[in-house]
Design a protein around this motif. Sequence first.
Motif, short mmCIF file in Angstrom:
data_model
loop_
_atom_site.label_atom_id
_atom_site.label_comp_id
_atom_site.label_asym_id
_atom_site.label_seq_id
_atom_site.Cartn_x
_atom_site.Cartn_y
_atom_site.Cartn_z
N ALA A 64 27.34 -36.74 56.39
CA ALA A 64 28.37 -35.71 56.55
C ALA A 64 29.21 -35.53 55.30
CB ALA A 64 29.27 -36.06 57.73
N ALA A 65 29.31 -36.56 54.47
CA ALA A 65 30.11 -36.48 53.25
C ALA A 65 29.78 -37.68 52.36
CB ALA A 65 31.60 -36.45 53.56
N VAL A 66 30.12 -37.56 51.08
CA VAL A 66 29.85 -38.62 50.11
C VAL A 66 31.05 -38.74 49.17
CG1 VAL A 66 28.35 -39.40 48.23
CG2 VAL A 66 27.36 -38.19 50.18
N ALA A 67 31.35 -39.97 48.77
CA ALA A 67 32.39 -40.20 47.76
C ALA A 67 31.82 -41.11 46.67
CB ALA A 67 33.62 -40.84 48.39
N PHE A 68 31.85 -40.62 45.45
CA PHE A 68 31.43 -41.39 44.28
C PHE A 68 32.68 -41.81 43.52
CE2 PHE A 68 27.66 -38.48 44.70
CZ PHE A 68 26.74 -39.46 45.07
N VAL A 69 32.90 -43.11 43.39
CA VAL A 69 34.10 -43.64 42.75
C VAL A 69 33.70 -44.41 41.49
CG1 VAL A 69 36.13 -45.11 43.02
CG2 VAL A 69 35.26 -43.82 44.99
N GLY A 70 34.12 -43.95 40.34
CA GLY A 70 33.87 -44.67 39.09
C GLY A 70 32.41 -44.98 38.87
N THR A 71 31.56 -43.98 39.00
CA THR A 71 30.13 -44.24 38.92
C THR A 71 29.46 -43.33 37.90
OG1 THR A 71 28.13 -44.62 40.25
CG2 THR A 71 29.44 -42.67 40.78
N SER A 72 28.14 -43.38 37.84
CA SER A 72 27.39 -42.64 36.83
C SER A 72 26.02 -42.28 37.38
CB SER A 72 27.23 -43.49 35.56
OG SER A 72 26.35 -42.88 34.64
N SER A 73 25.50 -41.15 36.92
CA SER A 73 24.14 -40.75 37.31
C SER A 73 23.12 -41.11 36.24
CB SER A 73 24.08 -39.24 37.59
OG SER A 73 24.47 -38.51 36.44
N GLY A 74 23.58 -41.67 35.11
CA GLY A 74 22.65 -42.07 34.07
C GLY A 74 23.30 -42.12 32.70
N LYS A 75 22.49 -42.50 31.68
CA LYS A 75 22.91 -42.59 30.28
C LYS A 75 23.99 -43.66 30.07
CE LYS A 75 21.60 -37.89 29.04
NZ LYS A 75 22.00 -36.62 28.40
N LEU A 76 23.92 -44.73 30.85
CA LEU A 76 24.89 -45.82 30.66
C LEU A 76 24.64 -46.58 29.37
CD1 LEU A 76 25.13 -47.09 34.32
CD2 LEU A 76 27.01 -46.16 32.96
N GLY A 77 23.45 -46.45 28.82
CA GLY A 77 23.15 -47.10 27.56
C GLY A 77 23.93 -46.53 26.40
N GLU A 78 24.60 -45.38 26.62
CA GLU A 78 25.38 -44.75 25.56
C GLU A 78 26.87 -45.08 25.64
OE1 GLU A 78 24.59 -40.59 25.80
OE2 GLU A 78 22.42 -40.82 25.60
N VAL A 79 27.28 -45.84 26.66
CA VAL A 79 28.69 -46.17 26.84
C VAL A 79 29.15 -47.10 25.71
CG1 VAL A 79 30.37 -47.29 28.35
CG2 VAL A 79 28.58 -45.84 29.33
N SER A 80 30.34 -46.82 25.17
CA SER A 80 30.85 -47.59 24.02
C SER A 80 31.70 -48.79 24.42
CB SER A 80 31.68 -46.69 23.11
OG SER A 80 32.90 -46.33 23.74
N PHE A 81 32.14 -48.86 25.70
CA PHE A 81 33.01 -49.94 26.18
C PHE A 81 34.30 -50.05 25.37
CE2 PHE A 81 28.63 -51.29 27.18
CZ PHE A 81 28.71 -51.29 28.56
N GLY A 82 34.73 -48.94 24.77
CA GLY A 82 35.96 -48.95 24.00
C GLY A 82 35.85 -49.63 22.65
N LEU A 83 34.61 -49.90 22.20
CA LEU A 83 34.39 -50.58 20.92
C LEU A 83 34.09 -49.57 19.82
CD1 LEU A 83 32.06 -53.44 22.20
CD2 LEU A 83 34.48 -53.63 21.63
N PRO A 84 34.33 -49.91 18.56
CA PRO A 84 33.92 -49.04 17.46
C PRO A 84 32.41 -48.95 17.40
CG PRO A 84 34.69 -51.17 16.64
CD PRO A 84 35.02 -51.12 18.10
N VAL A 85 31.90 -47.95 16.71
CA VAL A 85 30.46 -47.69 16.70
C VAL A 85 29.66 -48.91 16.26
CG1 VAL A 85 28.63 -46.31 15.63
CG2 VAL A 85 30.77 -45.22 16.33
N ALA A 86 30.09 -49.55 15.17
CA ALA A 86 29.34 -50.72 14.68
C ALA A 86 29.34 -51.84 15.72
CB ALA A 86 29.96 -51.22 13.37
N GLY A 87 30.48 -52.06 16.37
CA GLY A 87 30.56 -53.12 17.36
C GLY A 87 29.70 -52.85 18.57
N VAL A 88 29.72 -51.60 19.07
CA VAL A 88 28.96 -51.31 20.27
C VAL A 88 27.47 -51.36 19.98
CG1 VAL A 88 28.84 -48.78 20.06
CG2 VAL A 88 28.86 -49.84 22.31
#
Length: 421
Positions: A229-253
């Motif tokens: 009847a309904a859906v709730a997505f909280v803090g989620t993703s449908s893909g491309k999690l390999g591109e997440v930086s985790f708040g780090l600079p490019v070299a660090g991530v």
Amino acid sequence: MSESSAGDAMATVTAVAVGWRRAGIAGAAIGVIAAGAAAGVAVERMTVGRGMRRRARLALDASGPYGSLRGMPGRATADDGTELYYEVDQVEPDGGTGAGNGPGASAGATGTGSRRRRLFGRKAPGPVTVVFSHGYCLSQDSWHFQRAALRGLVRTVHWDQRSHGRSERGRAQADGVTVGIDQLGRDLKAVIDAAAPEGRLVLVGHSMGGMTIMALADQHPELVRDRVAAVAFVGTSSGKLGEVSFGLPVAGVNAVRRVLPGVLKALGSQAELVERGRRATADLFAGLIKRYSFGSRDVDPAVERFAERLIESTPIDVVAEFYPAFTEHDKSAALPAFFDVPVLILAGDKDLVTPSSHSETIADLLPEAELVIVPDAGHLVMLEHPETVTDRLADLLVRIGAVPSATNVGGHGSSAQQPGG
């Protein structure tokens, strides 16, 4: 600082160093940072007694009923034989809750009956079951505030993902089979078959739990069509999690992406040693947990400690075996299954794990969905700003007729520190 504490801390650093040495020069640089952090913890341990820190943690654990809510227990059997633990909070004919008499079942832990009546009015009409799926390294208890607010108003099911909480360690994983999001989708289907075999469903998922719902829809679009009847997505993703930086600079991530899978695998192979080290370096991990869980500064310290307990309770080998599943996750093609049902998409604007841009991507694929970006909120938004999450869930339930009417949730379940507290 005792010799045993120092030994455990050094063992952890040594185990980490082994993994990073295998990962090359970039990993070695991160290893130096980790060793420096561990050294900082060692200095803190020499200035603040271990007993004092332990008493402080115990005091925080006792200051709130977080994670104490219990319901009617049950077990579902996954396709590989893994037993999945779930709990049901029933709605009794008299409008009370059939959640049982366990700790936290009293009005004092769940909010008073008068507050529930003000929030929703009469008993919820119609047979609806709300199924909550939690995220990576958490358990069903991570929905504590939402569970407290909904008790006695609508039937809910809370379950522990395989190898998490009270569920059995994944049997397939014990035999060396890699875990994936598709397996979690099949697990959710097993829980639904056991705990809610008929009637309308509302599916609520946080982070990995939202991905689990997407996998279920990919495998069983007819279930979504006929029963959801309904859906709730909280803090989620449908893909491309390999591109997440985790708040780090490019070299660090980039360095982290290269070395983290190998490091986790190395740590997972020395689980007993690493678990001792995790306990010895709890202060270091507490800082990391806070950074990647919350976005605001005024979170109740007892809630912060509760998040630590949830994450610390996940064994390092489980952490290691689940991690690769996220880089492989891509369920964008499954989202059209939700075109014809009300959808809530909610995320914190400071989420470093599944950034709010990923929620916006889901909203782009589901243009009729409600998108809510919560200011000053991190990944564990349902613990950090529980009143906002509960309010939006309440509105979703009202929209489908699961509850009759709702008013503003107000300060119910607020995790902000109170003046003079």
